[in-house]
Structures are given as structure tokens and as C-alpha cells.
Design an enzyme around this catalytic site. Structure first.
Site, short mmCIF file in Angstrom:
data_model
loop_
_atom_site.label_atom_id
_atom_site.label_comp_id
_atom_site.label_asym_id
_atom_site.label_seq_id
_atom_site.Cartn_x
_atom_site.Cartn_y
_atom_site.Cartn_z
N THR A 143 18.42 65.32 -5.25
CA THR A 143 19.50 64.48 -5.74
C THR A 143 19.23 63.97 -7.15
O THR A 143 18.06 63.80 -7.54
CB THR A 143 19.68 63.28 -4.79
OG1 THR A 143 20.54 62.30 -5.41
CG2 THR A 143 18.35 62.59 -4.48
N ASP A 144 20.29 63.66 -7.88
CA ASP A 144 20.11 63.06 -9.21
C ASP A 144 19.54 61.64 -9.13
O ASP A 144 19.10 61.08 -10.13
CB ASP A 144 21.42 63.08 -10.02
CG ASP A 144 22.54 62.23 -9.44
OD1 ASP A 144 22.38 61.68 -8.34
OD2 ASP A 144 23.60 62.13 -10.10
N GLU A 145 19.55 61.06 -7.92
CA GLU A 145 19.00 59.69 -7.78
C GLU A 145 17.50 59.65 -8.02
O GLU A 145 16.94 58.58 -8.21
CB GLU A 145 19.35 59.12 -6.40
CG GLU A 145 20.83 59.05 -6.17
CD GLU A 145 21.27 57.92 -5.24
OE1 GLU A 145 20.43 57.11 -4.84
OE2 GLU A 145 22.46 57.89 -4.92
N TYR A 168 16.00 55.28 -0.22
CA TYR A 168 16.51 56.65 -0.10
C TYR A 168 15.97 57.54 -1.22
O TYR A 168 15.40 58.61 -0.96
CB TYR A 168 18.05 56.66 -0.14
CG TYR A 168 18.64 58.02 -0.44
CD1 TYR A 168 18.51 59.07 0.48
CD2 TYR A 168 19.28 58.29 -1.65
CE1 TYR A 168 19.03 60.33 0.19
CE2 TYR A 168 19.80 59.55 -1.95
CZ TYR A 168 19.67 60.56 -1.02
OH TYR A 168 20.16 61.82 -1.30
N LYS A 172 13.48 60.90 -1.21
CA LYS A 172 13.80 62.23 -1.75
C LYS A 172 12.73 62.68 -2.75
O LYS A 172 12.38 63.86 -2.80
CB LYS A 172 15.18 62.23 -2.39
CG LYS A 172 16.34 62.01 -1.42
CD LYS A 172 16.48 63.11 -0.37
CE LYS A 172 16.97 64.42 -0.93
NZ LYS A 172 17.17 65.44 0.17
P1 NAD Z 1 24.85 64.31 5.51
O1 NAD Z 1 24.32 62.94 5.78
O2 NAD Z 1 26.30 64.57 5.57
O3 NAD Z 1 24.17 65.37 6.50
C1 NAD Z 1 22.79 65.38 6.78
C2 NAD Z 1 22.57 66.37 7.91
O4 NAD Z 1 21.18 66.43 8.20
C3 NAD Z 1 23.29 65.98 9.20
O5 NAD Z 1 23.92 67.11 9.76
C4 NAD Z 1 22.15 65.48 10.10
O6 NAD Z 1 22.41 65.66 11.48
C5 NAD Z 1 21.00 66.35 9.61
N1 NAD Z 1 19.69 65.77 9.88
C6 NAD Z 1 19.27 64.52 9.57
N2 NAD Z 1 18.00 64.34 9.97
C7 NAD Z 1 17.60 65.52 10.53
C8 NAD Z 1 16.39 65.97 11.12
N3 NAD Z 1 15.33 65.15 11.23
N4 NAD Z 1 16.33 67.23 11.58
C9 NAD Z 1 17.41 68.06 11.48
N5 NAD Z 1 18.58 67.68 10.95
C10 NAD Z 1 18.68 66.42 10.48
O7 NAD Z 1 24.25 64.71 4.09
P2 NAD Z 1 24.90 65.46 2.87
O8 NAD Z 1 25.69 64.49 2.08
O9 NAD Z 1 25.50 66.71 3.32
O10 NAD Z 1 23.57 65.78 2.02
C11 NAD Z 1 22.85 66.98 2.24
C12 NAD Z 1 21.67 67.01 1.31
O11 NAD Z 1 22.12 66.88 -0.04
C13 NAD Z 1 20.69 65.84 1.51
O12 NAD Z 1 19.39 66.34 1.37
C14 NAD Z 1 21.04 64.87 0.41
O13 NAD Z 1 19.89 64.11 0.03
C15 NAD Z 1 21.48 65.80 -0.69
N6 NAD Z 1 22.46 65.27 -1.64
C16 NAD Z 1 23.60 64.65 -1.21
C17 NAD Z 1 24.54 64.24 -2.14
C18 NAD Z 1 25.82 63.53 -1.74
O14 NAD Z 1 26.49 62.96 -2.60
N7 NAD Z 1 26.24 63.55 -0.48
C19 NAD Z 1 24.32 64.44 -3.50
C20 NAD Z 1 23.13 65.07 -3.90
C21 NAD Z 1 22.22 65.50 -2.96
O1 DAU Z 2 23.96 60.75 -6.68
C1 DAU Z 2 23.73 61.51 -5.53
C2 DAU Z 2 23.75 60.60 -4.32
O2 DAU Z 2 25.09 60.15 -4.17
C3 DAU Z 2 23.26 61.28 -3.06
O3 DAU Z 2 21.92 61.65 -3.21
C4 DAU Z 2 23.40 60.34 -1.87
O4 DAU Z 2 23.05 61.01 -0.67
C5 DAU Z 2 24.84 59.88 -1.78
O5 DAU Z 2 24.96 58.91 -0.75
C6 DAU Z 2 25.31 59.28 -3.10
O6 DAU Z 2 24.62 58.02 -3.35
P1 DAU Z 2 25.36 56.73 -3.96
O7 DAU Z 2 24.65 55.52 -3.49
O8 DAU Z 2 25.59 56.88 -5.41
O9 DAU Z 2 26.78 56.89 -3.22
P2 DAU Z 2 27.74 55.80 -2.57
O10 DAU Z 2 29.00 56.50 -2.22
O11 DAU Z 2 27.06 55.02 -1.49
O12 DAU Z 2 28.01 54.81 -3.80
C7 DAU Z 2 28.65 55.30 -4.97
C8 DAU Z 2 28.98 54.11 -5.86
O13 DAU Z 2 29.98 53.32 -5.22
C9 DAU Z 2 27.80 53.19 -6.11
O14 DAU Z 2 27.89 52.66 -7.42
C10 DAU Z 2 28.01 52.08 -5.09
C11 DAU Z 2 29.52 52.00 -4.98
N1 DAU Z 2 30.04 51.58 -3.65
C12 DAU Z 2 29.65 52.28 -2.56
C13 DAU Z 2 30.11 51.91 -1.31
C14 DAU Z 2 29.68 52.67 -0.07
C15 DAU Z 2 30.93 50.52 -3.57
O15 DAU Z 2 31.30 49.89 -4.57
N2 DAU Z 2 31.38 50.17 -2.32
C16 DAU Z 2 31.01 50.80 -1.19
O16 DAU Z 2 31.45 50.41 -0.08
#
Ligand code: NAD
Ligand code: DAU
Length: 359
Positions: A143-145, A168, A172
Site C-alpha cells: 500500500t502507499d500508506e 495497519y 504492511k
Molecule cells: P479486503 O479487506 O476487502 O479483503 C481482505 C481479504 O483477505 C478478505 O477476503 C479476507 O477474508 C482475507 N483474509 C484476511 N485475513 C486472512 C488470513 N489470515 N488468511 C486468509 N485470508 C485472509 O481487502 P482489499 O481492500 O481487497 O485489500 C487487498 C490487499 O490490498 C491488502 O493487502 C491491502 O493491504 C492492499 N491494499 C488495499 C487498498 C484499498 O484501498 N482497499 C489499497 C492499497 C493496497
Molecule cells: O492508501 C491505501 C489504503 O487506503 C489501503 O492500504 C487501506 O487498506 C485502505 O483502507 C485505505 O486506507 P485509508 O485509511 O486511506 O482509507 P479510508 O477509506 O478509511 O479513509 C480515507 C479518507 O477518508 C481518510 O482521510 C479518512 C477519511 N474518512 C474515512 C472514513 C472511514 C472519513 O472522513 N470518514 C470515514 O468514516
């Protein structure tokens, strides 16, 4: 009747022949993993895909229903932290693509332990299995985080230091560090993608985009953290999935690749106003609540390295959000059951202690 098979994606069709032929996709029942699997299996002559997923609260078999009957697909319910399960499945594969993780920053603030277990230890279990079986590729979805906050106008490049600031993002980074160690020490051919905030269909409604859309459709408040001026780079899930396929097919082992939309980052208030505009709901639904502890103010990526592989995001924010709102409007049977008991327990724990800053 099963849902219709996904429409073939030209980029995936082009890349599929260059991918390893037997993929173990962990976390494939989640948001981004399922998009990757659906899209890959819609390509002609796709690889064999085994999904290993624990089906936590975020994993959902319905996300994979469109490919459930595909002859090259198999689903195994299990935990990436279970050495025996992982070792057996890795022995039948030549590559692991690891999406499995605990992923929500707010949950990591409430309960960090599970993040260390899955995101760090679980990644190590997968790396060890890849090493033992001499895999051709190991792709860690990061992730970019990991870069932490970055001040405008700079953009993070892959060689920047990693400065995670939430449980989190620290988990990562922990997983990534195991990847780099296994690459250096044992020669495991590791690739890492660092994607930005991803949105689109089938996203569990806890992150800002699906939470705000589903709340708005139900005429509930949209809780904005603090002033709502923290910015993110919003990337459509299909672009994220294509980016992962590009890196898997063409990336250089030992390197990380940023995957972001690359436009000017967008703040939380703009996300809220976009959702209200697309759902036809009034601005009074916006509620400012106490800020997230340790809230990163800005992420922004330099994506030149991934673009040099031929990857370019295809979906602009306005069009992607319109399509995403339409999807949630048309798929209430997917998200309404999710927004029930366990979801509201989390919602109460996360939002109730946040006093209202202004309405
Ligand atoms: P998500 O939370 O939708 O899905 C996570 C999946 O992993 C689920 O299906 C869950 O059941 C499975 N899982 C969790 N723990 C597990 C374990 N111990 N064994 C097997 N399966 C397990 O997540 P997402 O948003 O699809 O993210 C997928 C990947 O991308 C993650 O690694 C996340 O860090 C990364 N990522 C997410 C975002 C975002 O904005 N959503 C952005 C950048 C990177
Ligand atoms: O940048 C990549 C990441 O993006 C992934 O690695 C994470 O898995 C994914 O959850 C996401 O993280 P963020 O914390 O950036 O996403 P979130 O949607 O929780 O928050 C996005 C922005 O919105 C952040 O500035 C917080 C704000 N926010 C979020 C929620 C849930 C609000 O203002 N209100 C809210 O209720």
C-alpha cells in the site's frame, strides 16, 4: 442462476499468457483480490487459479460467484497463518499473489493484534512456502500508506524511506520487510505493489467510498473525520487489478511498484459531495466528527516505474464514482445483509466515541 461471467478485459487478455500458469491467490475473496480473479479468469486461456481465503468479515464468496463454475478456478477456505495448509497449496502452484490482510486503518486502531498476525506473520508463512517450492514469482500487494504522510507538492517514489504511522501501515511494512529479506537472503523472486486508495464494486462498506455511498442511499449521515481536508489518490479497482497483472507479468523481482491514479489527490469533503451529488441527497447529511488518531494528511504517488511497464489507469474519478454509485444502487442484495449485526457493532465502537465537531 449464477451471475453472468465478467466481460473480458483487453489488458488482462494481453497479459494472461505471460503470467505463471498456476497461481495461488490469497485473500481472493476480498475487494481487490476478487476483482483480480474475476478479470483474470475472463481472459482467454487463463492460468489455474486457487483462491485461499479465511473469509473474515471482509471476505465474501459472493464476490467470486461470477467465476465459481470456471474450470480453472478452485476455492479453499483457510488461513495464511496455517503452515500446513499453505505449504500444501503452494506445492501445487508456481506463484503466490498475496492480497490477504487486515486492511482497515480504523480497525487497526481499535484492535491491532490481528494485523500483526495476518499482515506480518502470515506473509512470512507464504514466503517460506514459496522458498521451499522454488516459486517463479511472489507478488506482495502492499500500500502507499507505507510511505506515511507526504507534504505537497511532493510524490512518493519507490526508493523513498518507509514511515508508517498507523498500526495497519506498520503491519504492511512488516510484511514488506519479510519480502525484502527473503529476496536478499534466499533469492525468492519477490515483487511488491504499493497501491493507493482503491474504490469500485464489491468493496465492504467500511472505507470512505462504499460507506458514504451506502449511508447516503439509506439517508444516513456521512461522518467526515475532522475538517475533511485530508487527501488521498483514488484508484479504480479495475485499474489496480490491471496494475498487479502488469507487475506480475513484466516486473523485475526485487523491486516495488507504485500504483496510483496520479491525478491531484482528492479530499474527504470532495468525496462526500460527489456521493451526495450522485445520489441526489442533501448536504445536511455531512457530519464532521472527531478526527482519526494519527490521521495521515496526504498520500501522493509517483507512478513512473509502473507506467514504464505499459500500465496506465483508465478510469477517471468522476466516471469511476458514477459507475460505483450505480453499482451500489443496483446491488442492495449484496450490501444490505453486510450492514447488519457485526457491522453495526464495529460502527458503534468506531463512531460513537467521536464527539460531533459540527453538523
Ligand atoms: P479486503 O479487506 O476487502 O479483503 C481482505 C481479504 O483477505 C478478505 O477476503 C479476507 O477474508 C482475507 N483474509 C484476511 N485475513 C486472512 C488470513 N489470515 N488468511 C486468509 N485470508 C485472509 O481487502 P482489499 O481492500 O481487497 O485489500 C487487498 C490487499 O490490498 C491488502 O493487502 C491491502 O493491504 C492492499 N491494499 C488495499 C487498498 C484499498 O484501498 N482497499 C489499497 C492499497 C493496497
Ligand atoms: O492508501 C491505501 C489504503 O487506503 C489501503 O492500504 C487501506 O487498506 C485502505 O483502507 C485505505 O486506507 P485509508 O485509511 O486511506 O482509507 P479510508 O477509506 O478509511 O479513509 C480515507 C479518507 O477518508 C481518510 O482521510 C479518512 C477519511 N474518512 C474515512 C472514513 C472511514 C472519513 O472522513 N470518514 C470515514 O468514516
Amino acid at each position: 442462476m449464477p451471475p453472468p461471467a465478467p466481460t473480458p478485459d483487453p489488458t488482462m487478455a494481453q497479459l494472461a499468457p505471460a503470467l505463471p500458469r498456476r497461481l495461488l491467490v490469497t485473500g481472493g475473496a476480498g475487494f481487490i483480490g476478487s476483482a483480480f480473479v474475476r478479470s483474470l479468469l475472463a481472459a482467454p486461456d487463463p492460468p489455474q487459479v486457487t483462491v485461499l481465503d479465511k473469509l473474515t468479515y471482509a471476505g465474501n464468496p459472493a464476490n467470486l460467484a461470477p467465476v465459481a463454475e470456471h474450470p480453472r478456478y478452485r476455492f479453499v477456505r483457510g488461513d495464511i497463518c496455517e503452515v500446513a495448509v499453505v505449504t500444501a497449496l503452494a506445492g501445487e502452484a508456481d506463484c503466490i499473489v498475496n492480497f490477504a490482510a487486515e486492511t482497515h486503518v480504523d480497525r487497526s486502531i481499535l484492535e491491532p493484534g490481528g494485523f500483526i498476525q495476518t499482515d506480518v506473520f502470515g506473509t512470512w508463512v507464504l514466503l517460506e512456502a514459496a522458498r521451499q517450492h522454488g516459486h517463479r514469482r511472489f507478488l506482495q500487494v502492499s500500500t502507499d500508506e507505507v510511505y506515511g504522510d507526504i507534504a505537497a507538492p511532493a510524490r512518493s517514489t519507490e526508493d523513498d524511506p518507509l514511515r508508517p504511522r498507523s498500526p495497519y501501515s506498520a503491519s504492511k511494512v512488516g510484511g514488506e520487510m519479510q519480502c525484502w529479506a527473503y529476496h536478499e537472503t534466499f533469492g525468492v523472486p519477490v515483487l511488491v505493489t504499493r497501491g493507493s486508495n482503491t474504490y469500485g464494486p464489491y468493496q465492504y462498506p467500511e472505507k470512505i467510498v462504499p460507506l458514504f455511498i451506502t449511508n447516503a442511499l439509506d439517508d444516513r449521515p456521512l461522518p467526515i473525520y475532522g475538517d475533511g481536508d485530508a487527501v488521498r489518490d483514488y484508484l479504480h479497482v479495475d485499474d489496480h487489478a490491471r496494475g498487479i497483472a502488469h507487475v506480475l507479468a513484466q516486473g523485475e523481482p526485487g523491486r516495488a511498484y507504485n500504483l496510483g491514479q496520479g491525478d491531484q489527490p482528492i479530499d474527504g469533503l470532495t468525496v462526500a459531495r460527489t456521493v451526495l451529488g450522485l445520489t441526489g441527497r442533501p448536504p445536511e447529511l455531512i457530519q464532521h466528527v472527531a478526527d482519526r488518531p494519527g490521521h495521515d494528511r496526504r498520500y501522493a504517488l509517483d507512478t513512473a516505474r509502473a507506467q514504464a511497464l505499459g500500465w496506465h489507469p483508465q478510469t477517471q474519478f468522476a466516471a469511476g464514482m458514477a459507475a460505483t454509485v450505480a453499482w451500489y444502487r443496483e446491488h442492495r442484495p449484496w450490501w444490505e445483509p453486510i450492514k447488519s449485526g457485526a457491522f453495526w457493532d464495529f460502527y458503534q465502537r468506531n463512531y460513537r466515541p467521536r464527539p460531533l465537531a459540527s453538523a
